[in-house]
Design an enzyme around this catalytic site. Structure first.
Site, PDB file in Angstrom:
ATOM      1  CD  GLU A 130       9.426  10.069  -2.464  1.00 43.40           C
ATOM      2  OE1 GLU A 130      10.442  10.323  -3.139  1.00 43.40           O
ATOM      3  OE2 GLU A 130       8.314   9.829  -2.964  1.00 43.40           O
ATOM      4  CB  THR A 160       5.020  24.722   6.600  1.00 42.18           C
ATOM      5  OG1 THR A 160       6.224  24.013   6.299  1.00 42.18           O
ATOM      6  CG2 THR A 160       3.851  23.912   6.105  1.00 42.18           C
ATOM      7  CD1 TRP A 194       6.085   3.523   4.218  1.00 39.75           C
ATOM      8  CD2 TRP A 194       7.378   4.329   2.584  1.00 39.75           C
ATOM      9  NE1 TRP A 194       6.442   4.813   4.549  1.00 39.75           N
ATOM     10  CE2 TRP A 194       7.235   5.338   3.557  1.00 39.75           C
ATOM     11  CE3 TRP A 194       8.146   4.620   1.441  1.00 39.75           C
ATOM     12  CZ2 TRP A 194       7.831   6.592   3.450  1.00 39.75           C
ATOM     13  CZ3 TRP A 194       8.738   5.879   1.352  1.00 39.75           C
ATOM     14  CH2 TRP A 194       8.583   6.843   2.338  1.00 39.75           C
ATOM     15  CG  HIS A 196      -1.582   1.329   1.497  1.00 39.90           C
ATOM     16  ND1 HIS A 196      -2.568   1.835   0.698  1.00 39.90           N
ATOM     17  CD2 HIS A 196      -1.366   2.263   2.459  1.00 39.90           C
ATOM     18  CE1 HIS A 196      -2.935   3.030   1.160  1.00 39.90           C
ATOM     19  NE2 HIS A 196      -2.218   3.307   2.232  1.00 39.90           N
ATOM     20  CG  ASP A 251       6.368  18.225 -26.503  1.00 38.66           C
ATOM     21  OD1 ASP A 251       6.632  17.727 -25.396  1.00 38.66           O
ATOM     22  OD2 ASP A 251       5.655  17.662 -27.359  1.00 38.66           O
ATOM     23  CG  HIS A 283      12.155  14.543  11.751  1.00 36.46           C
ATOM     24  ND1 HIS A 283      12.049  15.730  11.089  1.00 36.46           N
ATOM     25  CD2 HIS A 283      11.527  13.649  10.972  1.00 36.46           C
ATOM     26  CE1 HIS A 283      11.382  15.556   9.971  1.00 36.46           C
ATOM     27  NE2 HIS A 283      11.056  14.308   9.877  1.00 36.46           N
ATOM     28  CG  HIS A 284      11.585  10.166   9.606  1.00 33.04           C
ATOM     29  ND1 HIS A 284      10.243  10.096   9.337  1.00 33.04           N
ATOM     30  CD2 HIS A 284      12.057  11.203   8.877  1.00 33.04           C
ATOM     31  CE1 HIS A 284       9.911  11.034   8.462  1.00 33.04           C
ATOM     32  NE2 HIS A 284      10.993  11.725   8.172  1.00 33.04           N
ATOM     33  CB  SER A 324       0.048  28.416  -5.235  1.00 34.76           C
ATOM     34  OG  SER A 324       0.536  27.961  -4.000  1.00 34.76           O
ATOM     35  NE  ARG A 359       3.764   3.401  10.993  1.00 32.44           N
ATOM     36  CZ  ARG A 359       4.571   4.051  10.148  1.00 32.44           C
ATOM     37  NH1 ARG A 359       5.566   4.787  10.625  1.00 32.44           N
ATOM     38  NH2 ARG A 359       4.393   3.984   8.853  1.00 32.44           N
ATOM     39  CB  SER A 410      10.943   6.298 -14.093  1.00 33.67           C
ATOM     40  OG  SER A 410       9.824   7.097 -14.316  1.00 33.67           O
ATOM     41  CB  SER A 411      11.974   9.689 -10.176  1.00 34.08           C
ATOM     42  OG  SER A 411      10.828   9.038  -9.763  1.00 34.08           O
ATOM     43  CE1 TYR A 424       8.285  19.513   3.883  1.00 33.50           C
ATOM     44  CE2 TYR A 424       9.892  17.798   4.364  1.00 33.50           C
ATOM     45  CZ  TYR A 424       8.998  18.756   4.800  1.00 33.50           C
ATOM     46  OH  TYR A 424       8.799  18.947   6.135  1.00 33.50           O
ATOM     47  CE  LYS A 454       5.360  26.738  -0.164  1.00 33.54           C
ATOM     48  NZ  LYS A 454       4.782  27.387  -1.325  1.00 33.54           N
ATOM     49  CG  HIS A 490      12.024  14.573   5.927  1.00 32.30           C
ATOM     50  ND1 HIS A 490      10.956  14.132   6.666  1.00 32.30           N
ATOM     51  CD2 HIS A 490      11.837  15.892   5.773  1.00 32.30           C
ATOM     52  CE1 HIS A 490      10.170  15.143   6.960  1.00 32.30           C
ATOM     53  NE2 HIS A 490      10.677  16.236   6.434  1.00 32.30           N
TER      54      HIS A 490
END
Lengths: 384, 519
Positions: free
Chosen positions: B248, B321, B134, B69, B98, B295-296, B261, B443, B162-163, B250, B324, B246
């Site tokens: 990722e 943040t 994950w 998932h 293009d 921080h993870h 926006s 979790r 790809s990315s 963002y 924004k 991390h």
């Protein structure tokens, strides 16, 4: 709004404590209540401090939400096209933009100060009275009581005691009060003493978590992390493994019994005397009978109760070349584990007499009719 | 325009596609399909957690569900969706004919179906699919992993390639193909957020590739990068993973910021407030995202000084943040608002993402994180940012630009029904998870203690409602394309600004063959 948060901060303990008392003595008097919606301060001073910090930040967040969402709601109701407005044309304001950069930064600094102080306390595990080595295994905990003066130590495994017929698919048995939060043998620690936990793992990552004691530490193979607690109230406190550790991650709970110092010392004395292995010779039937229970407790998590394992993940023992082959190779795998696989070294976990019973059972169950009776002395001799 | 030919016919149009609109369309449909696949795994998870006890799946399969998932949603649904959006909209927004590298564009898309076919095929292998979360922490993902982990590693490598190609393409396009007069500080904010995201991807994806390559050699070539027994270090895996992981998050959320926006000014009929501070805030968030990874890992036993550094750096993210969020509200302030479906999703985004941001501040505090870490509180937090952030903004984007893409207008009533069902379902699913998390539910568990039963049942009901809302979404999109009211206005929305609203609807196969001039 910022004014009120600042006031809240200055009077943070009274304000937070008041807020806490309404929250925790009102709807959620019982911490294990099914409608518990908040952290529990637990039974330690540190836990109370963490809880106060949590509540401080919760209320700051509530205040910010009320202010921000209040403005948002006002705009959504009043500044609509339906109300016939012509849109304003402003699109920047240095003063306002500086304000909403600086004010949040100041609020953050105000939170960072108490957070830093609490963290420093949380990291101070010095001057402990009792040291316990906590080792995570797939899927159980081992507790080893270390001796300060080089005296005798003892250890035991602590395994989920909720019967499978309460949780497996199609289970019909009624679930008990402490469903999934009960073990065969709890950790016992004395009240009002500083207990230091040295946390490590023998296989994958685990995390030892008991909310009421305000302890959560990752168990990392090759590392020893430390954590501490000073429980201020006798009682039974429950927790769980908090780091995904494979199939039965949800089934390796932690139970801690906090007792008076006197009771603790009596318990230690009885553990010390009973932790010796029983090396007397046993008959095949006796070994198989006691081996079955021990196998189901210690080994069936991977190899399955019927010895078939899980194809592709955990090997079967039924009809396996190890269970049917050379006894010493079998003992070797059980005692020393199989490096590079999930099979851990049980010589360090289980007493020789129990290992002997397990191996005997594996060699005589599910059609593995070798007739071999492995004795405790065989294990002891193998180790030497 | 006459010298340009139209699209090829049949399957060739898609296999050999080099047109940014065709490739964008393929990305969007692909991500939509992956969204349903990842969503169906979430339904299995929530069905199993509906009540205590195991009812539907074994714990080992449950772990495969949570793992896949996460992987499918992050790498298969959200990221390709925003790449698809960038393909469609970036050239239209900057007045380019293009993307700058159309053949590479083709390759970066066509890698994806193969990568995900490989990833999903692991379900049918002996030992099953990856079951280590994950975040695939070693050694659960190396020594203790099912054999299919090797296919997972190659799939991740392909996704990374790809990315990176997609990112290079976006950067090169924006740097070189802007219409005359389109200076950097005139770029639509969606383009800005994507340029910054593309730099994040180029910096972060190779680190992920490094992590999985070390796993590969640990598994097959006897190295011990992550094995303590061989002198390696399992905690190093987490440092490397989160140095990717991390940024990722963002990478996922910045393009969502860009979408919001664009849409909020349109339906406020007022220019975006604080454009330049929005750009600087995005860049600051991107920079900070590289210095907060640990921080993870507050509970892994880092030294005190490390904890403090990562705590302070993480708290800092709240500042840009917050800027924004305040800017979006200031944009609406004094406007003349209407509440079409895209605007509803954007308002919900501002509301719910702010809640996720506030729980983020709570989680940043190391001493309290020791209580929150690896509990359902974290699950609630990141779904408020990822679902109400990325997915809600993506839904807004689809309703907003679908008339431009298809030349058909969606049914507003049905759009609003989708919104409200999704909004209610989402909050019913994830708000109670804050409570069970604080009450102590870990979790990634397939079964739980009885005290968590009520909130979990609520959460599961919410999830089924949210899942149903996505069927409405699919229905709306398909109905619009098939039977929607024809919409040929260049400018679909009264308050819309930007070059994409100067081309016909549906946008023709080739646009801006002659560059427009931006004043």
């Amino acid at each position: 709004m910022y004014l009120s948060t600042n006031q809240l901060k200055k009077r943070r303990f009274p304000a937070a404590a008041l807020a806490l008392s309404t929250l925790s003595t009102g709807a959620i008097a019982d911490p294990s209540s099914r409608w518990q919606t908040n952290l529990s301060p637990g039974v330690t001073e540190l836990g109370q401090e963490v809880f106060d910090l949590h509540m401080l930040v919760v209320w700051i967040c509530v205040a910010i939400s009320v202010a921000v969402f209040g403005v948002l709601l006002y705009v959504l109701i009043n500044h609509t096209k339906a109300s016939g407005r012509t849109p304003a044309t402003f699109h920047e304001s240095t003063v306002v933009e500086l304000m909403w950069t600086i004010v949040p930064a100041l609020i953050l600094i105000a939170i960072a100060v108490p957070a830093t102080n609490t963290l420093i306390k949380l990291y101070d595990s010095s001057d402990s009275d009792v040291d316990i080595l906590v080792t995570g295994y797939q899927w159980k905990w081992k507790y080893e009581y270390l001796s300060k003066d080089g005296g005798e130590t003892f250890s035991f495994l602590s395994i989920l005691s909720t019967p499978a017929d309460q949780f497996e698919i199609g289970a019909t048995a009624e679930k008990g009060e402490n469903y999934l939060l009960e073990v065969d043998e709890p950790l016992v620690i004395p009240v009002n003493k500083k207990v230091r936990f040295l946390v490590t793992s023998a296989d994958v990552l685990h995390a030892w978590w008991v909310p009421a004691l305000s302890v959560k530490r990752d168990a990392v193979p090759g590392y020893i992390n430390d954590a501490w607690t000073i429980p201020q109230k006798e009682g039974i406190y429950r927790g769980q493994c908090a780091e995904l550790c494979g199939k039965d991650h949800g089934f390796m709970p932690i139970v801690v019994k906090v007792v008076s110092e006197k009771e603790y010392e009596e318990w230690v004395a009885s553990k010390l005397s009973s932790s010796k292995a029983d090396l007397t010779e046993k008959s095949l039937d006796e070994l198989v009978a006691s081996g079955e229970a021990l196998y189901n407790k210690n080994c069936s998590g991977c190899h399955a109760v019927n010895g078939t394992g899980i194809p592709g993940v955990f090997p079967a023992l039924k009809g396996s070349s190890i269970a049917l082959g050379d006894v010493n190779a079998h003992i070797d795998v059980v005692v020393n584990g199989a490096p590079g696989t999930a099979m851990s070294a049980y010589g360090a976990q289980i007493k020789p007499d129990e290992l002997a019973a397990i191996i005997t059972y594996e060699r005589n169950a599910w059609g593995n009719n070798t007739g071999d009776a492995v004795q405790a002395s065989d294990i002891v001799n193998f180790n030497q | 325009m006459s010298e340009h030919h139209g699209p090829a016919t049949g399957i060739q149009r898609w296999l050999y596609a080099t047109n940014h609109k065709d490739i964008g369309t393929m990305y969007l449909w692909f991500s939509f399909a992956m969204f349903f696949l990842g969503g169906s795994f979430a339904m299995v998870i929530r069905a199993e957690l509906f009540q205590p006890g195991l009812q539907l799946v074994e714990p080992a399969f449950f772990n495969q569900m949570t793992t896949m998932h996460g992987l499918i949603m992050v790498f298969g649904a959200v990221m390709p969706a925003f790449v698809g959006l960038a393909n469609w909209m970036v050239p239209l927004m900057i007045g380019a004919p293009d993307m700058a590298l159309p053949r590479m564009n083709n390759l970066s898309f066509w890698i994806l179906p193969f990568a995900f076919a490989m990833l999903v095929s692991t379900f049918f292998m002996e030992g099953g699919a990856p079951a280590f979360g994950w975040t695939f922490y070693a050694p659960l993902s190396t020594t203790y992993a099912p054999p299919s982990v090797t296919f997972f590693i190659f799939a991740v490598h392909l996704l990374g390639a790809s990315s990176i190609m997609g990112s290079i393409n976006i950067i090169v396009t924006v740097m070189n193909l802007r219409a005359p007069g389109m200076t950097y500080m005139k770029l639509p904010l969606f383009v800005w957020t994507w340029v910054i995201t593309a730099f994040l991807l180029i910096a972060a994806m190779p680190v992920l590739a490094g992590a999985v390559t070390m796993m590969l050699t640990d598994i097959h070539f006897g190295t011990s990068f992550f094995s303590a027994a061989g002198g390696g270090d399992p905690v190093m895996f987490q440092h490397i993973f989160w140095f990717f992981g991390h940024p990722e998050v963002y990478i996922i959320i910045l393009p969502a910021f860009g979408v919001v926006s664009e849409i909020i000014p349109t339906f406020s009929r007022k220019r975006l407030f604080g454009y330049s501070s929005m750009v600087y805030a995005t860049a600051s968030i991107a920079f900070l995202s590289f210095i907060v990874w640990a921080h993870h890992m507050y509970t892994t036993g880092m030294p005190l000084a490390g904890e403090l550094f990562f705590m302070y750096a993480t708290m800092l993210i709240a500042v840009p943040t917050g800027v924004k969020v305040f800017n979006w509200i200031a944009t609406m302030f004094g406007g003349a608002l209407t509440f079409e479906t895209p605007m509803l999703f954007c308002i919900a985004f501002v509301f719910l993402f702010t809640l996720g941001g506030l729980t983020g501040v709570m989680l940043s505090l190391a001493p309290v994180d020791f209580a929150y870490h690896d509990s359902y509180f974290v699950v609630a937090h990141f779904h408020y940012t990822m679902v109400a952030g990325a997915i809600f903004s993506m839904s807004a984007a689809v309703y907003y630009w679908l008339p431009k893409w298809s030349g058909k207008m969606y049914n507003e009533t049905m759009g609003k029904v989708h919104f409200w069902v999704a909004f209610i379902g989402f909050n019913l699913t994830f708000f109670p998870q804050h409570f069970v998390g604080l009450a102590g539910m870990p979790r990634r568990i397939p079964d739980y203690a009885l005290q968590f039963a009520d909130f979990n049942m609520m959460s599961s009901i919410g999830a089924f409602i949210y899942g149903f809302a996505q069927l409405l979404f699919l229905y709306n999109v398909v109905q619009t394309i098939r039977k929607g009211k024809v919409n040929t206005d260049e400018k679909t929305w009264e308050g819309a600004e930007g070059l994409e609203w100067t081309v016909p609807s549906p946008a023709p196969f080739h646009t801006f063959s002659t560059p427009p001039t931006v004043k």
